[in-house]
Motif scaffolding. Structure first.
Motif, PDB file in Angstrom:
ATOM      1  N   ASN A 202       0.831  -1.210   0.000  1.00 48.72           N
ATOM      2  CA  ASN A 202       0.000   0.000   0.000  1.00 48.72           C
ATOM      3  C   ASN A 202       0.864   1.257   0.000  1.00 48.72           C
ATOM      4  OD1 ASN A 202      -2.382  -1.458  -0.024  1.00 48.72           O
ATOM      5  ND2 ASN A 202      -2.568  -1.476   2.216  1.00 48.72           N
ATOM      6  N   PHE A 203       1.964   1.217   0.734  1.00 47.77           N
ATOM      7  CA  PHE A 203       2.872   2.370   0.761  1.00 47.77           C
ATOM      8  C   PHE A 203       3.430   2.625  -0.640  1.00 47.77           C
ATOM      9  CE2 PHE A 203       6.917   4.490   1.157  1.00 47.77           C
ATOM     10  CZ  PHE A 203       6.707   5.447   2.151  1.00 47.77           C
ATOM     11  N   ARG A 205       2.184   1.698  -3.573  1.00 50.65           N
ATOM     12  CA  ARG A 205       1.142   2.142  -4.504  1.00 50.65           C
ATOM     13  C   ARG A 205       0.773   3.604  -4.244  1.00 50.65           C
ATOM     14  NH1 ARG A 205      -1.082  -2.363  -7.228  1.00 50.65           N
ATOM     15  NH2 ARG A 205      -2.972  -1.188  -7.756  1.00 50.65           N
ATOM     16  N   ASN A 206       0.770   4.020  -2.978  1.00 51.54           N
ATOM     17  CA  ASN A 206       0.550   5.443  -2.678  1.00 51.54           C
ATOM     18  C   ASN A 206       1.719   6.291  -3.164  1.00 51.54           C
ATOM     19  OD1 ASN A 206      -1.939   5.012  -1.448  1.00 51.54           O
ATOM     20  ND2 ASN A 206      -1.022   4.705   0.585  1.00 51.54           N
ATOM     21  N   GLU A 207       2.927   5.757  -2.993  1.00 56.43           N
ATOM     22  CA  GLU A 207       4.132   6.457  -3.450  1.00 56.43           C
ATOM     23  C   GLU A 207       4.077   6.700  -4.956  1.00 56.43           C
ATOM     24  OE1 GLU A 207       8.575   5.522  -2.229  1.00 56.43           O
ATOM     25  OE2 GLU A 207       7.932   4.162  -3.832  1.00 56.43           O
ATOM     26  N   ARG A 209       1.340   6.915  -6.609  1.00 58.74           N
ATOM     27  CA  ARG A 209       0.087   7.652  -6.852  1.00 58.74           C
ATOM     28  C   ARG A 209      -0.873   6.865  -7.728  1.00 58.74           C
ATOM     29  NH1 ARG A 209       2.414  13.861  -7.742  1.00 58.74           N
ATOM     30  NH2 ARG A 209       3.476  13.988  -5.712  1.00 58.74           N
ATOM     31  N   SER A 211      -4.327   5.028  -8.424  1.00 58.63           N
ATOM     32  CA  SER A 211      -5.711   5.058  -7.975  1.00 58.63           C
ATOM     33  C   SER A 211      -6.156   3.626  -7.689  1.00 58.63           C
ATOM     34  CB  SER A 211      -6.607   5.690  -9.048  1.00 58.63           C
ATOM     35  OG  SER A 211      -6.569   4.927 -10.242  1.00 58.63           O
TER      36      SER A 211
END
Length: 414
Positions: A202-203, A205-207, A209, A211
């Motif tokens: 999750n980190f 995928r957030n890094e 960006r 969706s």
């Protein structure tokens, strides 16, 4: 002491560092000295109680011939220098165990003087040969081993041969026609399970960006020296991607991809806003775990990383200078673990269809636990037992000696 065979890519040194790290974690009082010519050794996070001696780099092109990579010296001069550095290191370090990667006499026989010194001056130091699951096609490996006297070297000098693979996938004793005296020294340890990365999926995928409705494809050609065609084919395949598919791509070139190739691929990638690129990461496992699918070459380490997280993958192996990657990919594809594309059949259309099919069926037919991934604890067991036999160290707290060595070790300690 560890000798890391290296002449092409990052595979050998990454594998040996994974083994060294597990040994240090398992055996509290152990120290390890690595001798290696890897130009990337300094880029890895090295654990405490491990140090290294950097040998002059050699390069092996697609022809398989070695040359000095950076020095303006002839290959014979460079190998002589490497050989003398290794001999000096072992004479002064006086290891309790010597672990040799892949070649019984090293690159161009650079270990021969060291091995003869060990047997004459340090006869109580066990000599262990570590082999990956597959070396090359038997039609190539058998004549090469006969030519260089490797069968005789193992029979005469080596105490054990540890194979980081599984006989049900590729049995080197049969495939390479090992003589009985050599075959009896072989122990299959399973494949190397890779530890999860430092960042959670999750980190990452957030890094990046992403969706929630986007799928991530990670493209990794290993060290990258010969990875241009794979990355180029993947970028070309994106022009064929249906507009309805929300796919993001993370491409990691590898530190050994030539600058000219990197520049050409970066220019091509500008046309695709959903593509992110970088040259190198020492935390590849974090990105593999975060991806919905992986497109990769078929190197040993990358395959182990894919298996460790059960990640669906399309593998396009190299076939020069060795058939090793294709043989491995073909065997795993038959088990349904990966999708394999022979490089001669690689086109943007073929690659895209394989990637989309992989994204649509994300779970491999065989999960990672179905393949033995216990090489690291198995190797630690052997090293622990050998050290205990020499009374160099007690058995480590986290492992028990292998059954075939346990009785011998206990008898000697008593």
């Amino acid at each position: 002491m560890v000798y890391s065979h290296d002449g092409f890519g990052l595979g050998n040194i990454r594998r040996m560092l994974a083994i060294c790290t597990h040994l240090l974690d398992s055996i509290p009082e152990l120290s390890i000295l690595v001798v290696s010519g890897s130009p990337m050794l300094h880029s890895f996070r090295l654990p405490k109680r491990l140090d290294y001696i950097k040998l002059p780099c050699l390069n092996r092109g697609t022809s398989g011939e070695f040359s000095a990579k950076y020095l303006g010296t002839a290959i014979d001069e460079t190998v002589k220098l490497r050989s003398q550095l290794i001999l000096s290191a072992i004479a002064n370090f006086k290891p309790d165990v010597f672990l040799v990667d892949k070649k019984p006499y090293g690159i161009r026989n650079e270990l021969q003087a060291t091995i003869e010194y060990l047997k004459a001056q340090l006869p109580q130091t066990p000599l262990i040969l570590l082999l990956r699951d597959i070396l090359d096609h038997p039609d190539v490996t058998i004549p090469e081993w006969q030519k260089h006297g490797y069968y005789e070297a193992i029979a005469k000098f080596y105490d054990h041969v540890l194979v980081v693979g599984a006989p049900e996938i590729f049995d080197i004793r049969i495939e390479y026609k090992l003589p009985p005296k050599v075959a009896q020294k072989v122990q299959f340890c399973g494949y190397i399970r890779k530890e999860f990365g430092r960042k959670g999926p999750n980190f990452v995928r957030n890094e990046l960006r992403l969706s929630p409705d986007e799928q991530l494809v990670l493209v990794t050609p290993g060290g990258g020296e010969d990875g241009y065609n794979l990355v180029d084919a993947y970028l070309s395949s994106l022009a064929l991607l249906p507009a309805s598919r929300k796919v993001r791509s993370m491409i990691i070139f590898g530190p050994e991809m030539p600058s000219r190739d990197q520049a050409a691929l970066e220019w091509k990638a500008f046309s695709y806003p959903r593509v992110q690129i970088c040259e190198f990461t020492d935390d590849l496992m974090s990105y593999i775990a975060a991806a919905d699918a992986v497109v990769a070459m078929g190197g040993y380490n990358t395959v182990c990383e894919i298996l460790s997280v059960g990640k669906p993958a399309v593998v396009v192996p190299r076939i020069k200078p060795s058939q090793e990657q294709w043989i491995r990919a073909e065997h795993l594809a038959k088990l349904g673990v990966v999708t394999a594309i022979h490089p001669d059949r690689l086109t943007p259309d073929v690659l895209l269809r394989s990637v989309l099919q992989t994204l649509n069926t994300p779970q491999p037919k065989i999960s990672a636990p179905a393949i033995n991934l216990n090489a690291l604890p198995k190797i630690s067991q052997y090293i622990c037992t050998l050290l205990a036999e020499k009374r160099a160290l007690p058995f480590c707290r986290t492992c028990q000696p292998p059954e075939q060595l346990q009785n011998l070790a206990i008898a000697k300690i008593v």
